[in-house]
Design a protein around this motif. Structure first.
Motif, PDB file in Angstrom:
ATOM      1  N   TYR A   1      36.315  44.666  44.739  1.00  0.00           N
ATOM      2  CA  TYR A   1      37.124  43.464  44.534  1.00  0.00           C
ATOM      3  C   TYR A   1      37.176  43.188  43.034  1.00  0.00           C
TER       4      TYR A   1
ATOM      5  N   GLU B   1      42.346  47.244  38.396  1.00  0.00           N
ATOM      6  CA  GLU B   1      42.818  45.869  38.560  1.00  0.00           C
ATOM      7  C   GLU B   1      43.334  45.729  39.978  1.00  0.00           C
TER       8      GLU B   1
ATOM      9  N   SER C   1      37.643  44.146  33.258  1.00  0.00           N
ATOM     10  CA  SER C   1      37.652  43.777  34.681  1.00  0.00           C
ATOM     11  C   SER C   1      36.232  43.519  35.170  1.00  0.00           C
TER      12      SER C   1
ATOM     13  N   ARG D   1      41.223  40.739  33.292  1.00  0.00           N
ATOM     14  CA  ARG D   1      41.479  39.760  32.235  1.00  0.00           C
ATOM     15  C   ARG D   1      42.100  40.465  31.033  1.00  0.00           C
TER      16      ARG D   1
ATOM     17  N   TYR E   1      38.727  41.388  39.348  1.00  0.00           N
ATOM     18  CA  TYR E   1      39.375  40.334  38.563  1.00  0.00           C
ATOM     19  C   TYR E   1      39.636  40.918  37.178  1.00  0.00           C
TER      20      TYR E   1
ATOM     21  N   SER F   1      47.980  44.154  42.685  1.00  0.00           N
ATOM     22  CA  SER F   1      47.674  43.080  43.640  1.00  0.00           C
ATOM     23  C   SER F   1      48.624  43.127  44.830  1.00  0.00           C
TER      24      SER F   1
ATOM     25  N   ALA G   1      34.601  34.692  37.481  1.00  0.00           N
ATOM     26  CA  ALA G   1      35.108  35.596  36.448  1.00  0.00           C
ATOM     27  C   ALA G   1      35.549  34.886  35.162  1.00  0.00           C
TER      28      ALA G   1
ATOM     29  N   HIS H   1      37.392  37.448  46.854  1.00  0.00           N
ATOM     30  CA  HIS H   1      38.413  37.034  45.894  1.00  0.00           C
ATOM     31  C   HIS H   1      38.189  35.579  45.468  1.00  0.00           C
ATOM     32  N   THR H   2      37.806  34.738  46.422  1.00  0.00           N
ATOM     33  CA  THR H   2      37.490  33.344  46.091  1.00  0.00           C
ATOM     34  C   THR H   2      36.311  33.286  45.128  1.00  0.00           C
TER      35      THR H   2
ATOM     36  N   LEU I   1      35.348  35.605  43.021  1.00  0.00           N
ATOM     37  CA  LEU I   1      35.757  36.095  41.703  1.00  0.00           C
ATOM     38  C   LEU I   1      36.515  35.038  40.912  1.00  0.00           C
ATOM     39  N   LYS I   2      37.383  34.306  41.590  1.00  0.00           N
ATOM     40  CA  LYS I   2      38.139  33.258  40.903  1.00  0.00           C
ATOM     41  C   LYS I   2      37.220  32.183  40.327  1.00  0.00           C
TER      42      LYS I   2
ATOM     43  N   CYS J   1      42.039  45.367  44.587  1.00  0.00           N
ATOM     44  CA  CYS J   1      41.030  45.538  45.636  1.00  0.00           C
ATOM     45  C   CYS J   1      41.129  46.998  46.047  1.00  0.00           C
TER      46      CYS J   1
END
Length: 556
Positions: free
Chosen positions: A101, A61, A120, A105, A103, A251, A141, A134-135, A137-138, A63
């Motif tokens: 990278y 979980e 993940s 859950r 994400y 994070s 995901a 990261h953008t 993944l948001k 980077c």
């Protein structure tokens, strides 16, 4: 969050005609000649779905960054490696590492033994574009966890339609109904400036998402818990000192490590760094042994076990929970390492290090004032990033000036002799230049600058920086030597020399052309064409039988 680790594939085998591939970048479809999934490979190595193992516990979980093993070969178009040349040094791909990278859950599910569904989604890439991935993944995901594998296949197909990651161009990256717009920096960009990517209305009603950066983290949010000591932390990173970041979450661990690495930009941090390091990493024994001094590396950890196993490390940063904007953090003092026994220790910097430079109180006051006035965190980050940039440039400019003086004068370059060598770097000679041309010309900071330089010259960061500058200047000398050859009347020279000497010249000129292409020498295209014409003219002036031999042996 991001993770950086060594790479299971080190050597890269590239094929195809680089010149053709590069030319296609300006065509209507820059990827027409690429094989299926080559475009995907330009951005991502693979996509992983990681489940939670009841025996092993939470897998990932964050980077992360990991090493690549030597030997594995990757099929990529040659131009993708050539594009790397146009990147700033701190964004160039490291062939020895991958980034991950992540994400993560977690959803309550009573039907499962632990009572939670945990999984993940991980993007593995050679590119250190933290903010971009990261953008991404948001965006993908949450929907993936609802729609599963078919959705992920569609995402990968979208990525395989992306244009190559060309630095300096506005790129449009479609991903599941959204257009991500960004511009990758180039080495020609002025340090500290960010590309302006405007949000333009899409005729096809797709949502446009412009990114202000592809790689930067929120600098102030990361340094906020210890911002009273940002200048000391800058020195520790600059000098390549062993550093551990102990944080309450993966994070915060990974973002803080990435922020530390970026604080000496535009210098490249040349040692290893692991945004999120665990006891399962293959280097765990190497980095925790007490039989030798800790290596030059920055580790981010969360496991309380590390508070004991890494207690012998000289510099430890303990990060508490990140404060919300508007909350003024208490000033944390530098503490003795013996006071750090558990991960529950109070936040602060645990070290016996004494900074070389006097503390800059102005930057602390400026940031404190911003917190009190509830200045946006992005604005605070801009102030902090500019402070680090000016500090790094003040430090590196005297070195740049001295190293430039090691370059031989152009008048010393003869077309009939090998290019002259660079003069040797002399620490004593460099130190003598600091009295009149030192950092005092651009920085008002007082302190032991001489001591800081002496320490830096022994660090991996100096070694990496100097090797890079040495390579650039050597290539410049080779390019100037090529130009000197082109300005000579080589046909006239060949008429005054024997056929053996003339053939030897032809072979050397051909090798020069091959070297220019192989090493990407900074030579104008016209110069290369002129040299090719010289070679052709010399061969045509030779007897027919010798021309035939040269043609048959493939030396033309």
């Amino acid at each position: 969050m991001s993770l950086r680790e060594p790479n299971p594939g080190g050597a890269v085998e590239v094929g195809g005609d680089a010149a053709v591939a590069l030319a296609e970048l300006d065509g209507p479809d820059p990827c027409l000649s690429l094989l299926p999934w080559d475009r995907f490979s330009a951005w991502l190595h693979c996509v992983c779905v990681v489940g939670f193992d009841l025996e092993l516990g939470q897998a990932v979980e964050f980077c992360f960054r990991f090493r690549r093993s030597p030997g594995r070969k990757v099929s990529l178009c040659c131009f993708l490696d050539q594009l790397d040349r146009d990147l700033p040094v701190y964004l160039k791909k490291d062939p020895a590492y991958y980034y991950g990278y992540v994400y993560f859950r977690q959803v309550r599910d009573k039907s499962l033994k632990r009572g939670y569904f945990q999984k993940s989604l991980v993007l593995i890439s050679k590119l250190p574009y933290v903010h971009l991935f990261h953008t991404m993944l948001k965006q993908i995901a949450p929907e993936y966890f609802e729609k599963s594998e078919a959705f992920l296949e569609a995402v990968c197909s979208d990525v395989d339609r992306w244009p190559p990651p060309v630095p300096g161009k506005i790129l449009h990256l479609p991903i599941m109904g959204i257009i991500i717009k960004l511009q990758i920096p180039t080495y020609r960009d002025k340090p500290g400036t960010a590309p302006v990517v405007q949000d333009v209305h899409q005729a096809d009603a797709q949502i446009s998402m412009p990114l202000p950066t592809v790689h930067e983290v929120n600098l102030f949010r990361c340094f906020c818990p210890v911002f009273f000591h940002v200048q000391m932390l800058w020195e520790l990173v600059l000098l390549g000192e062993p550093l551990v970041v102990m944080a309450p979450s993966p994070s915060e661990s990974s973002e803080t490590v990435l922020a530390l690495v970026s604080c000496i930009s535009p210098l490249k941090y040349c040692s290893d760094f692991r945004p999120y390091f665990t006891i399962h990493d293959s280097e765990f024994k190497e980095y925790t042994t007490r039989t030798q001094a800790p290596p030059s590396v920055i580790l981010g950890v969360t496991n309380p076990f590390f508070a004991k196993t890494l207690q012998h490390w000289p510099h430890i940063i303990r990060i508490g929970d990140i404060k919300l904007p508007g909350e003024v953090p208490k000033q944390v003092k530098v503490k003795k390492l013996k006071n750090l026994k558990t991960l529950d220790s109070k936040p602060g910097v645990y070290t016996s290090y004494k900074p070389y430079l006097n503390k800059d109180e102005e930057i602390v006051k400026q940031l404190q004032k911003g917190i009190q006035k509830k200045r946006p965190m992005e604005a605070q980050s801009v102030i902090l990033r500019r402070y680090f940039l000016e500090l790094t440039e003040s430090f590196i400019i005297p070195l740049e000036r001295y190293v430039a003086s090691l370059m031989p004068l152009q008048k010393c370059i003869s077309p009939w002799k090998s290019p002259p060598q660079l003069r040797q770097f002399s620490q004593d000679d460099f130190m003598k230049t600091l009295e009149k041309a030192g950092p005092q010309l651009t920085s008002g900071l007082k302190g032991d600058w001489i001591g800081l330089y002496r320490h830096f010259l022994k660090s991996p960061n100096f070694d990496g920086w100097f090797r890079s500058r040495q390579k650039e200047m050597t290539q410049k000398l080779e390019a100037l030597h090529l130009e000197a050859l082109c300005n000579e009347n080589l046909v006239f020279w060949s008429q005054k020399h024997t056929e053996v000497e003339t053939v030897d010249l032809i072979l050397k000129l051909k090798n020069k052309l091959l070297q220019a292409d192989r090493e990407h020498l900074p030579v104008k295209t016209d110069t290369l064409k002129k040299l090719e014409m010289h070679i052709s003219d010399i061969i045509q002036a030779l007897p027919d039988d010798l021309q035939d031999i040269l043609l048959k042996t493939g030396t033309t």
